[in-house]
Design a protein around this motif. Sequence first.
Motif, PDB file in Angstrom:
ATOM      1  N   LEU A  56       4.550   8.274   3.082  1.00 11.96           N
ATOM      2  CA  LEU A  56       3.067   8.119   3.861  1.00 11.96           C
ATOM      3  C   LEU A  56       2.864   7.618   5.674  1.00 11.96           C
ATOM      4  O   LEU A  56       2.885   7.735   6.159  1.00 11.96           O
ATOM      5  N   ASP A  57       4.270   6.527   5.658  1.00 14.52           N
ATOM      6  CA  ASP A  57       4.353   6.034   6.544  1.00 14.52           C
ATOM      7  C   ASP A  57       5.792   7.217   7.182  1.00 14.52           C
ATOM      8  O   ASP A  57       6.380   7.000   6.852  1.00 14.52           O
ATOM      9  N   ASN A  58       5.401   7.953   8.626  1.00 13.52           N
ATOM     10  CA  ASN A  58       6.617   8.900   8.638  1.00 13.52           C
ATOM     11  C   ASN A  58       6.747   8.340  10.232  1.00 13.52           C
ATOM     12  O   ASN A  58       7.879   9.219  10.890  1.00 13.52           O
ATOM     13  N   ARG A  99       7.641  -1.683  11.800  1.00 10.42           N
ATOM     14  CA  ARG A  99       6.142  -2.515  12.248  1.00 10.42           C
ATOM     15  C   ARG A  99       5.689  -2.159  10.654  1.00 10.42           C
ATOM     16  O   ARG A  99       4.668  -3.841  10.368  1.00 10.42           O
ATOM     17  N   GLY A 100       5.365  -1.966   9.830  1.00 12.48           N
ATOM     18  CA  GLY A 100       5.242  -1.600   8.646  1.00 12.48           C
ATOM     19  C   GLY A 100       4.292  -2.011   8.425  1.00 12.48           C
ATOM     20  O   GLY A 100       3.038  -2.355   7.921  1.00 12.48           O
ATOM     21  N   ILE A 101       3.547  -0.866   9.191  1.00 15.56           N
ATOM     22  CA  ILE A 101       2.148  -1.062   9.471  1.00 15.56           C
ATOM     23  C   ILE A 101       1.692   0.821   9.061  1.00 15.56           C
ATOM     24  O   ILE A 101       2.523   1.608  10.353  1.00 15.56           O
ATOM     25  N   THR A 102       0.244   1.546   9.448  1.00 16.26           N
ATOM     26  CA  THR A 102       0.286   2.758   8.808  1.00 16.26           C
ATOM     27  C   THR A 102      -0.955   3.153  10.438  1.00 16.26           C
ATOM     28  O   THR A 102      -1.736   1.669  10.354  1.00 16.26           O
ATOM     29  N   ILE A 103      -0.157   3.910  11.525  1.00 16.09           N
ATOM     30  CA  ILE A 103      -1.311   4.462  12.092  1.00 16.09           C
ATOM     31  C   ILE A 103      -1.672   5.348  12.438  1.00 16.09           C
ATOM     32  O   ILE A 103      -3.129   5.193  12.717  1.00 16.09           O
ATOM     33  N   LYS A 110       0.081  -1.540  -0.068  1.00 13.34           N
ATOM     34  CA  LYS A 110      -0.049  -0.101  -0.090  1.00 13.34           C
ATOM     35  C   LYS A 110       0.605   1.406  -0.091  1.00 13.34           C
ATOM     36  O   LYS A 110       0.650   2.337  -0.715  1.00 13.34           O
ATOM     37  N   SER A 111       1.816   1.667   1.030  1.00 12.28           N
ATOM     38  CA  SER A 111       2.616   2.242   0.975  1.00 12.28           C
ATOM     39  C   SER A 111       3.536   2.759   0.023  1.00 12.28           C
ATOM     40  O   SER A 111       3.588   3.675  -0.382  1.00 12.28           O
ATOM     41  N   THR A 112       3.546   1.756  -0.508  1.00 13.04           N
ATOM     42  CA  THR A 112       5.136   1.210  -2.264  1.00 13.04           C
ATOM     43  C   THR A 112       3.864   2.465  -3.116  1.00 13.04           C
ATOM     44  O   THR A 112       4.802   3.568  -3.721  1.00 13.04           O
TER      45      THR A 112
HETATM   46 MG    MG Z   1       2.205   0.451   5.268  1.00 13.22          MG
END
Ligand code: MG
Length: 598
Positions: free
Chosen positions: A43-45, A52-56, A19-21
Amino acid sequence: TPLDRIRNFSIIAHIDHGKSTLADRLIQRTGGLTDREMSAQVLDNMDIEKERGITIKAQTVRLNYRAKDGLDYELSLMDTPGHVDFAYEVSRSLAACEGALLVVDAAQGVEAQTLANVYQSIEHDHEIVPVINKIDLPAAEPDKVKKEIEDIIGISAEDAVLASAKSGIGIDEVLEAIVTRIPPPKGDREAPLKAMLVDSWYDPYLGVVILVRVVEGVLRKGQEIKFMATGTRHLVDRVGCMRPKIEQLTELAAGEIGFITAQIKEVSQTAVGDTITDAKKPTAEALPGFKTVQPVVFCGLFPVDAADFEKLRDSLYKLRLNDASFSFEAESSAALGFGFRCGFLGLLHLEIIQERLTREYDLDLITTAPSVVYKIQLAHGKGELDLHNPADMPDVMQIASIDEPWIEATIYVPDEYLGSLLKLCQDRRGIQKNLTYVSGRAQITYELPLNEVVFDFYDRLKSISRGYASFDYHQIGYREGDLVKMSIMVNAEPVDALSMIVHRSTAETRGRGMCERLKDLIPRHLFKIPVQAAIGGKVIARETIAAMRKDVTAKCYGGDASRKRKLLDKQKEGKKRMREYGSVQIPQEAFIAALRMG
Ligand code: MG
Ligand code: GDP
């Protein structure tokens, strides 16, 4: 921008499917960023997000795109949080869009979390564009994944875009699909202002920044606005969008997504899902779907060093500036001293906060057993009580019944691990609802008590399946359970931090496991230490930590028996005094380790 030139979409994906890529690639292709700025994922900052490769926290970017039809479009990409703990935020982000890109890893296929999000997207009447990503991988099987999308999700994958976000394949096709397949927003720009508060965060320079989707009317700089649910009024001092750099605008009209600032000091004053309207010319009706999010998992956080109490409090305040969804209040425990009782949206949320406290604020913490919220019906019609802390459990005589929260879990697991997985769910009081096979993998639906999941279910699931199982859940309400409070006593003193509410059928196993682990975790003392698990005064498990023997008679050379006996007596007395007044040293790791179930 006229409505027919606007497209608002989000990206749905299981963790790590790209997703982020893909988002970064879309930003780059439409000119939002230079190659150098691209080097870091935009987007993941946050550090933890990256690791952890997650978007919070959701972020949103506006892109300008000239399509093959020669017209210029304004695309708003809304990034949604990638974890079940943040389900409500996800639902609001989706409500702000008309369509979604469904990103599925060409080698991994559809996973549990893809499903949960895609069903929500379908509920919001989204046009869904499947994107099969990572087709550059040797293990990619796009046709198999297409079939999975059709079989499992039930949407057509005939026109799925084949892409590699990493190598930049299929990016133009994705952009064209957004323009041609996702419908433009609707909304009357002459009507009174009606906008949804999608998200908010604290920025050290701007104060609280609010992400909005304007549904009707126009939102302008200088306008006096009103939050309908919280009832507060504010003056808009900035209106803009992110590209992803901040760009100031004079207004946001119906159909548009952007941000505002209004000299708000704390995010707790902004409620996700609230309706923003004009204070002087308000809209007649608020937007549907607003709810206040409530923490579901509670635990105590105590500083290892009592002197860090103030520091812990300051750090919690700072974290709350940016996250109004966790709560904390001071608590004291006989064993752990002064600390805080904290509430979280879920276990991952708990871990994130705990990790930030440790890493960013350099605090050593003891975390007590996580607990869900129980509803206790008091005896003699004395009403209902929400129980957040097992230590506050009323006496059994005062309880008529206890209800606990249940969840419905969807688990995907490769065939070979199915047996152990079913056993795990069964051990956790699960009720199997469904079991189907899709392309060599089992899809299982279980109803489980949340209480059995908050401890280490996820870790166990991952270790049983060598990381291949995926798991997603939502709450399905409260059910009565035969629940009891199990106390742990070390040297006859109850250790609050270790007491927990358990189902009667599992109490003995849990109690025994806990005592066995504590026996190994607590170092020997000069005296014998009993470790007991008890339910309402009745001991259900017991272990003893043997005393460290200090032989006081060693220095007496034979002979004088009476002197020897005197010494022994004295030692016994000493032991007794220790038992009566002495305190047992329980190492910090023991608390956390003891809570992990074997
Ligand atoms: Mg991501
Ligand atoms: P997210 O969790 O969905 O946001 O996933 P990310 O965008 O962070 O990507 C997860 C991992 O997959 C990263 O290591 C990416 O470099 C990698 N990745 C993303 N897209 C592709 C792709 O098209 N091909 C390959 N081979 N790897 C990709």
